[in-house]
Design an enzyme around this catalytic site. Structure first.
Site, short mmCIF file in Angstrom:
data_model
loop_
_atom_site.label_atom_id
_atom_site.label_comp_id
_atom_site.label_asym_id
_atom_site.label_seq_id
_atom_site.Cartn_x
_atom_site.Cartn_y
_atom_site.Cartn_z
CB SER A 246 1.48 0.51 -1.60
OG SER A 246 1.28 0.85 -0.25
CE LYS A 247 7.82 5.07 -3.92
NZ LYS A 247 8.65 3.88 -4.09
NE ARG A 248 -0.83 1.72 2.55
CZ ARG A 248 -1.24 0.66 3.23
NH1 ARG A 248 -0.95 0.53 4.50
NH2 ARG A 248 -1.96 -0.27 2.65
N GLY A 250 7.09 0.21 2.54
CA GLY A 250 8.56 0.25 2.48
C GLY A 250 9.02 0.15 1.05
#
Ligand code: GLU
Length: 471
Positions: A246-248, A250
């Protein structure tokens, strides 16, 4: 072996790194076998499909160098699944005519009540076949039906997956899925099978989130008497901590990797190595990848994305790249950093600086960060570290050295170093005591590429100008 593969993205967002991996593997498999690789945009979901997404996906594919073979389709660059909707509906109707599928008139409310009841009884929630064997005369007036596949209810279905091996499900677990919606539009399940058949796809390579769909799709192939392609399901790519990427963690989209200064060669090499092995080989250039690729060596378990490894591969490909090519790729990054265009002479300078920048860079962003000072105009704002170096004594030394530089005909790095060495020796100080102030004056920082070469690249006029501005 005759091979046709396809990448079939739904254009509802960016090209995700997992999608890129799928595309790469389809591409490599086709190239390895001298076959064809097709791009089919699965745009039947009109509400969620966007032209921007199609553009992003195509851009990403081009950037990765994954060229496809159906580029001149009716003036378009790719197959559009939506275009084939008439054919999908024809196939559904043919199946109805042959007794392989049937019309179902159950209303959404009725189906909801059916599922609620199943849930209350602790049963699996699936269509109970209520219209499977009803005569056409039962059809209510004015109710548009859906078309459902008459799925075999006994026996089992085995898929020999080229990656995952043999997997069997009991047919009793498969319900009669919808092929055509009440508005006449095909479902994904139908469209994907008809298209893969019509396009002669021999190997369906895709993420293992489609594994359960495969058993359903096989029923459609069987109902139509079509050859079932070979399936190869690729394991998920997880974040470094083993949770869903996910986004967190990277960057997610291929475009983000591009913006962060990764090279497509490195991204492809990394994705290949992440999910496939060839002995202990880590660096696998494209030619080798095509030569070696097979589905049998794809790992079966989910892979964890390792950003550090990707970075080190990127550093490798940066070091390998010819200076002129790398400079060309770095220009937009440098320009973004500087907020201005680079003049042609400065592009030349960037190219000449590459041998000094390359060994220290992991990404094109690093190159931009490290090289921005070459193109700086006006005096630098020295930070505390730089100020500490630029003492009055250092200033005096630089002044004297600048006077000597003025008279130099050969302004090469080695000639400059000689002058500085001789000066340091005469003064009984270390070379660093005079080279470090020069570094600060020319680069505005205490860290830079080899400073005498920097002076050489900047040239005498600019070097003296920067020294004067620093004093
Ligand atoms: N359109 C599907 C997706 O984006 C892929 C279908 C397939 O590969 O069979 O997930």
């Amino acid at each position: 072996m005759h091979v046709v593969t396809r990448f079939a993205p739904s254009p509802t967002g960016s090209l995700h790194i997992g999608g890129a991996r799928t595309a790469l593997f389809c591409w490599l498999f086709a190239k390895h076998h001298g076959g064809k690789f097709l791009l089919r945009v699965e745009d039947t979901d009109r509400a969620r499909s966007t032209p921007e997404s199609i553009e992003t996906i195509i851009d990403g594919m081009k950037w990765l160098g994954l060229d496809w073979d159906n580029k001149d389709y009716e003036g378009r660059d790719y197959y559009s699944q939506f275009d084939m909707r008439g054919r999908h509906a024809d196939v559904a109707r043919q199946m109805v005519a042959e007794g392989k599928a049937y019309y179902c008139y159950a209303s959404p409310q009725e189906l909801e009540a059916m599922r609620a009841e199943q849930k209350a009884k602790g049963l699996p929630q699936r269509y109970d076949g209520r219209w499977r064997d009803r005569p056409a005369s039962d059809a209510p007036e004015g109710v548009p039906p859906v078309v459902r596949l008459k799925t075999p209810q006994t026996g089992e279905t085995t898929v020999t997956d080229a990656v995952m091996g043999e997997i069997t499900v009991q047919n009793s677990q498969l319900d009669d899925m919808v092929l055509l919606r009440a508005d006449g539009t095909p479902t994904y399940m139908l469209a994907v099978v008809v298209d893969d058949h019509d396009m002669g796809v021999t190997h369906v390579i895709r993420g293992d989130d489609h594994m359960t769909n495969t058993f359903r799709q096989v029923q459609i192939y069987n109902a139509m008497g079509w050859d079932v392609p070979t399936f190869g399901h690729l394991p998920m790519i997880l974040g470094p901590d083993g949770s869903k990427m996910s986004k967190r963690h990277g960057a997610q989209a291929v475009g983000e990797y591009r913006e962060q200064g990764y090279l497509p060669e490195a991204v492809c090499n990394y994705l290949l190595r992440l999910c496939w092995t060839h002995g202990d080989d880590e660096i696998i250039p494209q030619k080798k990848a095509i030569e070696w690729f097979d589905l049998g060596s794809v790992g079966r378990s989910a892979a964890r994305f390792d950003f550090v490894k990707l970075k080190s591969l990127n550093a490798h490909y940066i070091r390998e790249m010819p200076d002129n090519e790398l400079a060309k790729l770095a220009v937009p990054f440098v320009e973004k950093k500087l907020g201005k265009k680079l003049a042609p002479a400065n592009v030349d300078l960037l190219e000449k600086a590459m041998p000094d920048l390359k060994p220290r860079a992991s990404t094109l962003l690093d190159i931009a960060d490290m090289s921005a000072f070459y193109f700086h105009e006006g005096a630098f704002d020295f930070d505390a570290k730089a100020q500490k170096i630029m003492t009055p004594e250092a200033g005096d030394a630089l002044k004297e050295l600048a006077a000597r530089m003025e008279g130099m005909d050969d302004f090469s790095g080695s000639a400059l170093e000689e002058i500085f060495r001789a000066y340091a020796e005469a003064k009984g100080v270390k070379l660093g005591a005079v080279a470090q102030p020069l570094r600060v004056a020319l680069s505005g920082s205490t860290v830079s590429p080899p400073i005498f070469h920097v002076a050489d690249l900047l040239g005498k006029t600019e070097t003296l100008k920067r020294i004067a501005a620093a004093l």
